[in-house]
Design a protein around this motif. Structure first.
Motif, short mmCIF file in Angstrom:
data_model
loop_
_atom_site.label_atom_id
_atom_site.label_comp_id
_atom_site.label_asym_id
_atom_site.label_seq_id
_atom_site.Cartn_x
_atom_site.Cartn_y
_atom_site.Cartn_z
N MET A 19 0.84 -1.19 0.00
CA MET A 19 0.00 0.00 0.00
C MET A 19 0.87 1.25 0.00
O MET A 19 1.78 1.38 0.82
CB MET A 19 -0.91 0.02 1.23
N THR A 20 0.59 2.16 -0.94
CA THR A 20 1.32 3.42 -1.01
C THR A 20 0.36 4.58 -0.79
O THR A 20 -0.85 4.45 -1.02
CB THR A 20 2.01 3.59 -2.37
N LEU A 21 0.90 5.70 -0.38
CA LEU A 21 0.08 6.89 -0.13
C LEU A 21 -0.43 7.51 -1.43
O LEU A 21 -1.54 8.03 -1.48
CB LEU A 21 0.88 7.93 0.66
N GLU A 22 0.37 7.45 -2.48
CA GLU A 22 0.05 8.17 -3.71
C GLU A 22 -0.92 7.43 -4.63
O GLU A 22 -1.79 8.06 -5.23
CB GLU A 22 1.33 8.49 -4.50
N GLY A 24 -2.22 3.95 -3.95
CA GLY A 24 -2.83 2.75 -3.40
C GLY A 24 -1.88 1.56 -3.51
O GLY A 24 -0.67 1.70 -3.36
N ARG A 45 10.93 4.37 0.01
CA ARG A 45 10.30 4.62 -1.28
C ARG A 45 10.13 3.28 -2.00
O ARG A 45 10.98 2.40 -1.88
CB ARG A 45 11.14 5.56 -2.15
N TYR A 55 7.04 5.95 -4.97
CA TYR A 55 5.87 6.11 -4.12
C TYR A 55 6.28 5.91 -2.66
O TYR A 55 7.28 5.26 -2.37
CB TYR A 55 4.79 5.09 -4.48
N THR A 56 5.46 6.44 -1.76
CA THR A 56 5.72 6.33 -0.33
C THR A 56 4.85 5.22 0.26
O THR A 56 3.63 5.30 0.19
CB THR A 56 5.37 7.66 0.38
N PRO A 57 5.47 4.17 0.83
CA PRO A 57 4.66 3.14 1.48
C PRO A 57 3.97 3.70 2.72
O PRO A 57 4.48 4.63 3.35
CB PRO A 57 5.67 2.06 1.88
N GLU A 58 2.81 3.15 3.05
CA GLU A 58 2.11 3.59 4.27
C GLU A 58 2.97 3.30 5.49
O GLU A 58 3.72 2.33 5.53
CB GLU A 58 0.78 2.86 4.41
#
Length: 86
Positions: A19-22, A24, A45, A55-58
């Motif tokens: 799951m990523t912030l940007e 999903g 990242r 992307y940034t992981p949750e």
């Protein structure tokens, strides 16, 4: 001279993806990049292997209490993300 260190590893996403912030959930062959900033912040990242966009992981933020922990934590995160699926 900068004290920032980076580690990168390509891995196959676990069942359900990451799951990523940007965007999903991302699945498939991914790359994890961790960097330890001078202030002790551990930045994570994720990107599709070979892609340009990160992307940034949750989760996080994370702080290292000792910069030497960076390599070990990177390996632990990869072990968790690249674990065998039943």
């Amino acid at each position: 001279m900068s004290d920032i260190s980076e580690r990168s590893t390509v891995f196959k996403a676990p069942r359900g993806g990451v799951m990523t912030l940007e965007v999903g959930v991302v699945t498939g062959e991914l790359e994890l990049l961790t960097s330890a900033e001078e202030d002790g912040t551990l930045v994570l990242r994720i990107r599709y292997a070979g892609a340009e966009e990160w992307y940034t992981p949750e989760g996080g933020p994370f702080t290292l209490h000792d910069p030497r922990d960076h390599e070990v934590l990177h390996d632990v995160i990869i072990s968790l993300l690249h674990r065998p699926q039943p």
